[in-house]
Write a protein that holds these residues in place. Sequence first.
Motif, PDB file in Angstrom:
ATOM      1  N   VAL A  47       0.846  -1.186   0.000  1.00  0.00           N
ATOM      2  CA  VAL A  47       0.000   0.000   0.000  1.00  0.00           C
ATOM      3  C   VAL A  47       0.889   1.246   0.000  1.00  0.00           C
ATOM      4  O   VAL A  47       0.787   2.095  -0.874  1.00  0.00           O
ATOM      5  N   ALA A  48       1.779   1.309   0.997  1.00  0.00           N
ATOM      6  CA  ALA A  48       2.667   2.473   1.087  1.00  0.00           C
ATOM      7  C   ALA A  48       3.825   2.151   2.013  1.00  0.00           C
ATOM      8  O   ALA A  48       3.665   1.390   2.974  1.00  0.00           O
ATOM      9  N   THR A  57       6.859   5.559  -1.007  1.00  0.00           N
ATOM     10  CA  THR A  57       6.395   4.807  -2.171  1.00  0.00           C
ATOM     11  C   THR A  57       4.946   4.408  -1.944  1.00  0.00           C
ATOM     12  O   THR A  57       4.598   3.961  -0.848  1.00  0.00           O
ATOM     13  N   TYR A  58       4.124   4.553  -2.958  1.00  0.00           N
ATOM     14  CA  TYR A  58       2.720   4.144  -2.893  1.00  0.00           C
ATOM     15  C   TYR A  58       2.439   3.085  -3.943  1.00  0.00           C
ATOM     16  O   TYR A  58       3.001   3.111  -5.040  1.00  0.00           O
ATOM     17  N   LYS A  63      -2.410   5.677  -5.092  1.00  0.00           N
ATOM     18  CA  LYS A  63      -1.764   6.976  -5.317  1.00  0.00           C
ATOM     19  C   LYS A  63      -2.802   8.079  -5.437  1.00  0.00           C
ATOM     20  O   LYS A  63      -3.798   7.935  -6.136  1.00  0.00           O
ATOM     21  N   THR A  67      -2.261   8.545   2.219  1.00  0.00           N
ATOM     22  CA  THR A  67      -1.058   9.244   2.661  1.00  0.00           C
ATOM     23  C   THR A  67      -0.451   8.524   3.856  1.00  0.00           C
ATOM     24  O   THR A  67      -1.143   8.308   4.853  1.00  0.00           O
ATOM     25  N   ILE A  68       0.816   8.175   3.750  1.00  0.00           N
ATOM     26  CA  ILE A  68       1.527   7.552   4.870  1.00  0.00           C
ATOM     27  C   ILE A  68       2.340   8.616   5.586  1.00  0.00           C
ATOM     28  O   ILE A  68       2.868   9.548   4.959  1.00  0.00           O
ATOM     29  N   LEU A  79      -1.721   5.768   8.274  1.00  0.00           N
ATOM     30  CA  LEU A  79      -2.160   5.704   6.890  1.00  0.00           C
ATOM     31  C   LEU A  79      -3.503   6.412   6.809  1.00  0.00           C
ATOM     32  O   LEU A  79      -4.518   5.916   7.308  1.00  0.00           O
TER      33      LEU A  79
END
Length: 115
Positions: A47-48, A57-58, A63, A67-68, A79
């Motif tokens: 996921v991220a 990285t997503y 994307k 948001t992480i 998350l």
Amino acid sequence: VQLQASGGGLVQAGGTLKLSCLASGSVFSAIVLGWYRQAPGNERELVATIRKDGSITYGESVKGRFTISKDSGKNAVYLQMNSLKPEDTAVYYCHYRKNSVSAYWGRGTQVTVSS
């Protein structure tokens, strides 16, 4: 390192959820922190991730929606999930990589998105 994930639940499509993962070890020390998910019948997928240097990285499917982030002071990784879709339904797992040979998984938290 023990990881405790929370924040999952049932939400309607288009809704939001925020997952939290509290680590018993220092997240500042982790070389990579991340979230993965696994839907029934599918393999676990990225996921991220967020690296020690802050690079992120997503997965392609999240994307622009997820948001992480991390808070080293609280030993937590988060998350934020927006614009949720039914295909986001899965068990979400927190991941902590300490070094090249040591990595840890949390037990997972269920996210269900209804259409």
